[in-house]
Design a protein around this motif. Structure first.
Motif, PDB file in Angstrom:
ATOM      1  N   GLU A   1      34.955 -10.899  54.807  1.00 60.28           N
ATOM      2  CA  GLU A   1      34.601  -9.539  54.382  1.00 60.28           C
ATOM      3  C   GLU A   1      35.640  -8.995  53.408  1.00 60.28           C
ATOM      4  O   GLU A   1      35.292  -8.340  52.412  1.00 60.28           O
ATOM      5  N   TYR A   2      36.906  -9.255  53.714  1.00 59.55           N
ATOM      6  CA  TYR A   2      37.998  -8.781  52.860  1.00 59.55           C
ATOM      7  C   TYR A   2      37.875  -9.373  51.450  1.00 59.55           C
ATOM      8  O   TYR A   2      38.018  -8.658  50.452  1.00 59.55           O
ATOM      9  N   LYS A   3      37.604 -10.663  51.374  1.00 64.42           N
ATOM     10  CA  LYS A   3      37.517 -11.334  50.068  1.00 64.42           C
ATOM     11  C   LYS A   3      36.301 -10.870  49.272  1.00 64.42           C
ATOM     12  O   LYS A   3      36.391 -10.644  48.064  1.00 64.42           O
ATOM     13  N   TYR A   4      35.156 -10.733  49.946  1.00 63.45           N
ATOM     14  CA  TYR A   4      33.966 -10.283  49.230  1.00 63.45           C
ATOM     15  C   TYR A   4      34.097  -8.816  48.814  1.00 63.45           C
ATOM     16  O   TYR A   4      33.550  -8.406  47.787  1.00 63.45           O
ATOM     17  N   ASP A   5      34.840  -8.048  49.597  1.00 60.21           N
ATOM     18  CA  ASP A   5      35.115  -6.666  49.202  1.00 60.21           C
ATOM     19  C   ASP A   5      35.972  -6.641  47.939  1.00 60.21           C
ATOM     20  O   ASP A   5      35.757  -5.818  47.040  1.00 60.21           O
ATOM     21  N   ALA A   6      36.957  -7.541  47.885  1.00 61.63           N
ATOM     22  CA  ALA A   6      37.816  -7.629  46.695  1.00 61.63           C
ATOM     23  C   ALA A   6      37.004  -8.043  45.474  1.00 61.63           C
ATOM     24  O   ALA A   6      37.216  -7.534  44.367  1.00 61.63           O
ATOM     25  N   ILE A   7      36.065  -8.972  45.671  1.00 59.33           N
ATOM     26  CA  ILE A   7      35.195  -9.399  44.566  1.00 59.33           C
ATOM     27  C   ILE A   7      34.349  -8.232  44.082  1.00 59.33           C
ATOM     28  O   ILE A   7      34.264  -7.952  42.876  1.00 59.33           O
ATOM     29  N   TYR A   8      33.725  -7.523  45.026  1.00 57.23           N
ATOM     30  CA  TYR A   8      32.858  -6.402  44.646  1.00 57.23           C
ATOM     31  C   TYR A   8      33.659  -5.318  43.921  1.00 57.23           C
ATOM     32  O   TYR A   8      33.216  -4.781  42.898  1.00 57.23           O
ATOM     33  N   ASP A   9      34.820  -4.986  44.456  1.00 53.10           N
ATOM     34  CA  ASP A   9      35.673  -3.959  43.846  1.00 53.10           C
ATOM     35  C   ASP A   9      36.023  -4.335  42.409  1.00 53.10           C
ATOM     36  O   ASP A   9      35.938  -3.514  41.481  1.00 53.10           O
ATOM     37  N   THR A  10      36.413  -5.589  42.211  1.00 53.20           N
ATOM     38  CA  THR A  10      36.818  -6.064  40.884  1.00 53.20           C
ATOM     39  C   THR A  10      35.658  -6.039  39.895  1.00 53.20           C
ATOM     40  O   THR A  10      35.790  -5.564  38.761  1.00 53.20           O
ATOM     41  N   VAL A  11      34.515  -6.544  40.316  1.00 53.39           N
ATOM     42  CA  VAL A  11      33.355  -6.615  39.432  1.00 53.39           C
ATOM     43  C   VAL A  11      32.809  -5.218  39.140  1.00 53.39           C
ATOM     44  O   VAL A  11      32.476  -4.890  37.989  1.00 53.39           O
ATOM     45  N   GLN A  12      32.697  -4.394  40.173  1.00 52.48           N
ATOM     46  CA  GLN A  12      32.161  -3.046  39.983  1.00 52.48           C
ATOM     47  C   GLN A  12      33.025  -2.245  39.011  1.00 52.48           C
ATOM     48  O   GLN A  12      32.510  -1.533  38.144  1.00 52.48           O
ATOM     49  N   ALA A  13      34.355  -2.373  39.146  1.00 55.09           N
ATOM     50  CA  ALA A  13      35.256  -1.654  38.247  1.00 55.09           C
ATOM     51  C   ALA A  13      35.102  -2.155  36.810  1.00 55.09           C
ATOM     52  O   ALA A  13      35.111  -1.358  35.864  1.00 55.09           O
TER      53      ALA A  13
END
Length: 431
Positions: free
Chosen positions: A294-306
């Motif tokens: 969950e932590y890693k996919y959250d980091a991916i989403y945060d990075t891509v969304q930004a």
């Protein structure tokens, strides 16, 4: 008689100078035994080539052994968290008014649960602001359900409007906790997240300040290098630093506050579970078995969304493909995708790619990358980043955070960053 007296005094001065230099050389010889020869030799060579050997700089050299041998480095996990050594606390001379404001704004009380959290940027604060929001509303779901851009869903209550004594009283009357992080890791993480990755807000604010501090053209803060950041930290008084770089002990004041639990980012999951257990809060709705994923996919989403959200605004400083290369590199530094994987997009595709498609590409690459040793890659890239910083700056950087190293049990002079360095590497962040 006068001549003889002058000769005697001159001889005495020379004798004293020889004693001082003998002491310095002896200390440096000891250093060579404790750390990589190359690092200390490079530092000594630098001083021999500069006429001004200041008291401040000589202090850094002569205390190398002292800090190295006295630092208590531990990898153990305590059920009650890190055992904070208050006997090592020293008085500091800072702009108290400015630092009082930072301290009060960092304390986030949750009165319904009798909790108080000291927020430290790049110290797990995003996760905890989400979790406190769910605790406040008694929502029993994973905090990762709250997306990084959903600012209104995060917990935002602080002691900013309280008096200083009132804030201390709140911390006395609640169950308080905080998290620390190795200064070197925290600095690099903040650089990659706020200055290297597309982030127009930080480019226009912090980036411009850094460029002016180091004497560069501040037309666009996106050009800040990691070395620029290090020089900004060294040259700027602590009370004037951006909050992401203020030493943690100055933010949370553990020397004045008796925190019930001090956790470490390096042991984040275990310490978070321990905090719930210590404060008698059921952790199961919030900490799942898939926490790491969950932590890693959250980091991916945060990075891509930004990247998608900032793409148009970022064009004023860089083209979208360069921005895409930077976020790809960011995820490699975080150990989420392999450095052996190239971006499967061209310049034209990066101009208009949709959030969903880019998320799919990076998530798929992450799954494929799992067969590689990403933790080793992350460590290697971390070392490479700091090997671009000359040792003369590294010594001064550690001095800014010397209390964080000492009080929280981190090594101020890790051999991987200070020893066996022959040449300064080129900027590993160049795109």
């Amino acid at each position: 008689m006068i001549v003889n007296g002058l000769m005697a005094r001159n001889f005495f001065r020379v004798f004293l100078m020889l004693l001082v230099w003998c002491g310095i050389l002896t200390t440096l010889n000891i250093l060579l035994m404790f750390r990589g020869e190359q690092g200390v030799k490079e530092y000594l060579t630098w001083y021999h080539n500069h006429s001004k050997f200041t008291k401040h700089d000589s202090y850094l050299v002569l205390n190398y052994q002292h800090h190295t041998t006295e630092t208590d480095i531990t990898k153990r996990s305590w059920k009650d968290g890190y055992h904070f050594p208050k006997d090592l606390c020293d008085a500091e001379s800072l702009n108290e008014t400015k630092m009082d404001a930072v301290f009060k704004n960092s304390i986030m009380p949750l009165f319904s649960k009798q909790l108080a959290y000291c927020r430290v940027y790049k110290g797990g604060s995003t996760f905890w602001k989400r979790l406190l929001a769910y605790l406040q509303r008694n929502i029993k779901l994973s905090p990762f359900r709250i997306k990084p851009q959903d600012e209104q869903s995060k917990y935002r209550v602080s002691c900013a409007k309280h008096s200083l004594n009132g804030t201390y009283n709140i911390l006395t009357e609640t169950r308080s906790f905080m998290f620390t992080r190795n200064p070197y890791s925290r600095i690099l993480s903040a650089y990659i997240d706020k200055l290297y990755s597309p982030n127009p807000y930080f480019w226009k604010t912090l980036g411009v300040i850094i460029m002016k501090t180091v004497g560069k053209n501040p037309s666009c803060g996106s050009a800040v290098t990691f070395r620029d950041l290090v020089e900004y930290i060294i040259q700027t008084p602590i009370e004037k630093l951006d909050d992401h770089f203020i030493p943690i002990h100055s933010i949370c004041r553990p020397c004045q506050v008796n925190y019930h639990y001090i956790g470490k980012m390096e042991n984040f999951l275990n310490d978070t579970v321990n905090i719930f257990a210590k404060f008698q809060i059921n952790s199961s709705p919030y900490i799942t078995q898939n926490f790491s994923d969950e932590y890693k996919y959250d980091a991916i989403y945060d990075t891509v969304q930004a990247f998608i959200a900032f793409r148009h605004e970022s064009k004023k400083c860089m083209n979208p493909y360069t921005g895409l290369q930077r976020i790809w590199r960011k995820l490699q530094y975080r150990g989420i995708i392999s450095e052996n994987k190239s971006i499967p997009l061209n310049k034209k595709e990066s101009q208009h790619i949709l959030l969903s498609k880019l998320l799919t590409i990076i998530s798929t690459t992450h799954q494929i990358s799992k067969k590689d040793n990403l933790s080793v890659q992350r460590r290697k890239l971390f070392i490479q980043a700091y090997n671009t910083i000359p040792l003369t700056l590294m010594y001064k950087l550690q001095n800014v955070y010397h209390n964080d190293f000492k009080l929280f049990g981190y090594d101020p002079f890790p051999k991987s960053l200070f020893g066996n360095r022959s040449n300064i590497m080129t900027d590993v962040f160049l795109v």
